[in-house]
Design an enzyme around this catalytic site. Structure first.
Site, PDB file in Angstrom:
ATOM      1  N   LYS A 286       0.814  -1.219   0.000  1.00  0.00           N
ATOM      2  CA  LYS A 286       0.000   0.000   0.000  1.00  0.00           C
ATOM      3  C   LYS A 286       0.845   1.264   0.000  1.00  0.00           C
ATOM      4  O   LYS A 286       2.031   1.245   0.305  1.00  0.00           O
ATOM      5  CB  LYS A 286      -1.000  -0.037   1.159  1.00  0.00           C
ATOM      6  CG  LYS A 286      -2.185  -0.961   0.829  1.00  0.00           C
ATOM      7  CD  LYS A 286      -3.268  -0.984   1.860  1.00  0.00           C
ATOM      8  CE  LYS A 286      -4.379  -1.935   1.375  1.00  0.00           C
ATOM      9  NZ  LYS A 286      -5.409  -2.131   2.411  1.00  0.00           N
ATOM     10  N   ARG A 321      -3.575 -10.250   4.867  1.00  0.00           N
ATOM     11  CA  ARG A 321      -3.904 -10.288   3.433  1.00  0.00           C
ATOM     12  C   ARG A 321      -2.704  -9.748   2.644  1.00  0.00           C
ATOM     13  O   ARG A 321      -2.355  -8.586   2.792  1.00  0.00           O
ATOM     14  CB  ARG A 321      -5.150  -9.431   3.183  1.00  0.00           C
ATOM     15  CG  ARG A 321      -5.622  -9.407   1.740  1.00  0.00           C
ATOM     16  CD  ARG A 321      -6.857  -8.518   1.591  1.00  0.00           C
ATOM     17  NE  ARG A 321      -7.337  -8.503   0.233  1.00  0.00           N
ATOM     18  CZ  ARG A 321      -6.880  -7.665  -0.710  1.00  0.00           C
ATOM     19  NH1 ARG A 321      -5.961  -6.787  -0.413  1.00  0.00           N
ATOM     20  NH2 ARG A 321      -7.359  -7.722  -1.931  1.00  0.00           N
TER      21      ARG A 321
END
Ligand code: 8Y4
Length: 346
Positions: A286, A321
């Site tokens: 991210k 995840r």
């Protein structure tokens, strides 16, 4: 007022010699993270430190009991969810047979590398992404799930969608749980479907929707506001008939959060065990990792992603995840071995 309890998560040796501490409790039934202190909220909204032994029974139990299995997976250690993207910016877009073979190969590689769950998504939720029609999303994900099952892979499959029609088609094709980045607030039919099928669901916090969420994220106290909103979504899910032992909560790193918000959430992550459900964390590649790690290209964010994932593990998160399953598995197994000071390869 509800007194929120923030367990101070610890790994490694106890804070007192073994014969002098009876106070250390497993955090959420974890085999590698413990706590013997808690910061609890006082009536005036401040915080005070109390030892785990001084906590009322209910609070102690909420923070220390083992969360129920999800898709048959025991949650006494972190589980790895491998990301299988089936959007046009990845290999398969619902038309090309070769690309379907590539998607299946990616799933197979993740399972061999140690994935416990596969998360299959056909709608891009990157900042600024626009929605795709239901039929197109179904055409992307269903053939991949069918191919996974036909290939004899029996790894649990999560369907990453906000839509009831997509979830229904995916569950019919062999998926086992739903991962909803809108926490059942996008499609009013999804909660009922999840309840009826009796499958687990991940409720992820987001402020705004993917199209606009990064424009101007705003919170007075991000840790508490995300906590309260997740608690409300859990209550709504239960009211819709979803069993509590089927609910997973996720603070939604990057979804309507700026760099400081993300860091505050990660710093205070263990607070979310007080929600009394299993936790999922998605940080892989991210933007904040690129910002702090000086890696503008998402492909160069593996090392930072591993560091943040291991922080999640050390805070007792039950599901990680990730894009890079093989690397995460290696890092996680070493992290677990050192935290416990022993290793059983099971
Ligand atoms: C590069 C590649 C840069 C991917 C950013 C990204 C979460 C999630 C996503 C999460 C849960 C993403 C579907 C965003 N993130 N579901 N989904 N939790 N439960 N961005 O954090 O991976 S997509």
């Amino acid at each position: 007022m509800k007194q929120r309890c923030h367990a101070i998560a610890r790994t490694g040796p106890p804070s007192a010699p073994r014969d002098q501490t009876g106070a250390a409790l497993a955090l959420a039934g974890s085999r590698h993270v413990w706590f013997d202190g808690v910061n609890t909220q006082t009536a005036d909204g401040g915080w005070e430190h109390v030892s785990a032994t001084e906590l009322p029974r209910a609070g102690r139990q909420r923070l220390s009991w083992l969360r129920p299995d999800i898709c048959g997976l025991k949650l006494d250690r972190p589980r790895i969810m491998g990301i299988v993207n089936v959007t046009p910016d990845s290999f398969w877009d619902g038309g090309d047979r070769m690309a379907l073979a590539d998607a299946l190969a990616a799933a197979r590689n993740m399972v061999e590398a140690g994935a416990d769950i596969l998360d299959i998504g056909g709608e891009s939720t990157r900042p600024g992404a626009v929605t795709v029609p239901d039929a197109q999303e179904i055409a992307r994900v269903v053939p991949v799930i069918e191919a996974i099952r036909q290939a004899g892979l029996n790894t649990p499959v999560s369907i990453d969608t906000r839509k009831a029609s997509v979830a229904a088609a995916a569950l019919d094709a062999g998926a086992d749980m739903v991962n909803d980045i809108a926490a059942l607030s996008y499609d009013s039919a999804l909660a009922g479907l999840v309840a009826e099928r009796g499958v687990p669901v991940c409720l992820m916090h987001a402020q705004g929707d993917p199209a606009t969420m990064q424009k101007a994220p705003r919170y007075d106290d991000v840790l508490i506001e995300v906590f309260d909103e997740l608690q409300d979504r859990i209550t709504a899910a239960e009211a819709a008939g979803i069993r509590r032992d089927c609910i997973i909560a996720d603070p939604g790193i990057g979804f309507g959060k700026n760099l400081q918000h993300n860091l505050t959430l990660l710093h205070g992550l263990a607070l979310y065990h007080d929600l009394d459900v299993a936790l999922l964390l998605g940080v892989s590649r991210k933007r904040f990792i690129g910002t702090i790690g000086k890696a503008p290209d998402a492909r160069d964010r593996l090392s930072g992603s591993l560091a943040v994932a291991m922080h999640g593990a050390a805070q007792g998160v039950q599901i990680l995840r990730v894009h890079d399953v093989c690397e995460t598995r290696q890092a996680l197994n070493l992290h677990l071995a050192m935290s416990k000071g022993s290793w059983n390869d099971t």
